[in-house]
Scaffold this motif. Sequence first.
Motif, short mmCIF file in Angstrom:
data_model
loop_
_atom_site.label_atom_id
_atom_site.label_comp_id
_atom_site.label_asym_id
_atom_site.label_seq_id
_atom_site.Cartn_x
_atom_site.Cartn_y
_atom_site.Cartn_z
N GLU A 97 -22.77 23.87 -30.00
CA GLU A 97 -21.35 24.43 -29.45
C GLU A 97 -20.49 23.10 -29.07
OE1 GLU A 97 -19.27 27.06 -25.98
OE2 GLU A 97 -21.49 26.90 -25.86
N TYR A 98 -21.11 22.10 -28.27
CA TYR A 98 -20.25 20.99 -27.83
C TYR A 98 -19.76 20.17 -29.33
CZ TYR A 98 -19.47 16.26 -25.96
OH TYR A 98 -18.82 15.27 -25.58
N ILE A 99 -20.75 19.92 -29.96
CA ILE A 99 -20.33 18.99 -31.08
C ILE A 99 -19.26 20.11 -31.97
CG2 ILE A 99 -20.90 17.94 -33.50
CD1 ILE A 99 -23.52 17.19 -31.68
N GLY A 100 -19.58 21.26 -32.05
CA GLY A 100 -18.36 22.12 -32.72
C GLY A 100 -16.87 21.93 -32.05
N LEU A 101 -16.84 22.00 -30.78
CA LEU A 101 -15.78 21.85 -30.02
C LEU A 101 -15.26 20.37 -30.10
CD1 LEU A 101 -16.69 23.62 -26.68
CD2 LEU A 101 -15.15 24.44 -28.48
N VAL A 102 -15.97 19.45 -30.41
CA VAL A 102 -15.44 17.96 -30.77
C VAL A 102 -14.94 18.03 -31.97
CG1 VAL A 102 -16.46 15.58 -31.14
CG2 VAL A 102 -17.22 16.92 -29.12
N LYS A 103 -15.33 18.83 -32.92
CA LYS A 103 -14.77 18.68 -34.37
C LYS A 103 -13.36 19.47 -34.10
CE LYS A 103 -15.06 20.89 -38.88
NZ LYS A 103 -13.60 21.54 -38.73
N ASN A 104 -13.50 20.40 -33.40
CA ASN A 104 -11.90 21.08 -33.11
C ASN A 104 -10.78 20.14 -32.80
OD1 ASN A 104 -13.20 23.59 -33.88
ND2 ASN A 104 -12.97 24.32 -31.95
N LEU A 105 -11.35 19.09 -31.46
CA LEU A 105 -10.31 18.16 -31.17
C LEU A 105 -10.08 17.19 -32.59
CD1 LEU A 105 -11.91 16.74 -28.06
CD2 LEU A 105 -10.14 18.08 -28.24
N PHE A 106 -10.93 16.75 -33.45
CA PHE A 106 -10.77 16.11 -34.48
C PHE A 106 -9.80 16.82 -35.66
CE2 PHE A 106 -14.73 13.35 -33.44
CZ PHE A 106 -13.94 12.11 -33.70
N ASP A 107 -10.03 17.95 -35.59
CA ASP A 107 -9.15 18.73 -36.58
C ASP A 107 -7.76 18.73 -35.84
OD1 ASP A 107 -11.23 19.53 -38.31
OD2 ASP A 107 -11.72 21.27 -37.12
N ALA A 108 -7.42 18.84 -34.97
CA ALA A 108 -6.15 18.77 -34.33
C ALA A 108 -5.69 17.44 -34.31
CB ALA A 108 -6.08 19.21 -32.82
N ALA A 109 -6.37 16.42 -34.23
CA ALA A 109 -5.80 15.04 -34.20
C ALA A 109 -5.79 14.69 -35.62
CB ALA A 109 -7.02 14.07 -33.60
N VAL A 110 -6.37 15.03 -36.66
CA VAL A 110 -6.01 14.53 -38.05
C VAL A 110 -4.61 15.49 -38.31
CG1 VAL A 110 -7.13 15.31 -40.51
CG2 VAL A 110 -8.46 14.25 -38.75
N SER A 111 -4.60 16.62 -38.03
CA SER A 111 -3.41 17.54 -38.61
C SER A 111 -2.20 16.90 -38.13
CB SER A 111 -3.48 18.81 -37.81
OG SER A 111 -3.13 18.94 -36.80
N GLU A 112 -2.27 15.89 -37.08
CA GLU A 112 -0.92 15.30 -36.71
C GLU A 112 -0.60 14.04 -37.64
OE1 GLU A 112 -1.23 14.09 -32.65
OE2 GLU A 112 -1.85 16.09 -32.02
N PHE A 113 -1.92 13.31 -38.22
CA PHE A 113 -1.60 12.32 -39.29
C PHE A 113 -1.53 12.70 -40.45
CE2 PHE A 113 -3.96 10.89 -35.51
CZ PHE A 113 -3.14 9.57 -35.37
N VAL A 114 -1.76 13.93 -41.05
CA VAL A 114 -2.06 14.00 -42.59
C VAL A 114 -0.75 15.08 -42.78
CG1 VAL A 114 -3.12 15.00 -44.46
CG2 VAL A 114 -4.54 14.08 -42.44
#
Length: 114
Positions: A97-114
Amino acid sequence: MVVESDGYAALIEFFVDNLGQFSAPGDKVGSETIDDLVHELVASQIMAICDQNKEMPQALRFEIMREADKIVADLEEILSSVWHQKPTYTQINILEEYIGLVKNLFDAAVSEFV
């Protein structure tokens, strides 16, 4: 990117709130240690991010990998007393669950750059 964000700080608090589960008794499962499990989960989530964002610049990929290393280091520090032990089902669920939530943070951050 992610490690210095408020969202990551909140996730660390979430993890600390569940830290008692890593000292609770329970049946250990599998042949992997918590160390192995964390590395496997983080690697699979990072690969998923890269697969979902094939047009992502190489520099951003490298930044994500550096941050993933920091996340693993944070978990190793927090879980140092059990890092080389086999996990229980509850511990596996918390880590997933924790690492899945961290992935969500990455997804949001990457969406700002791509």
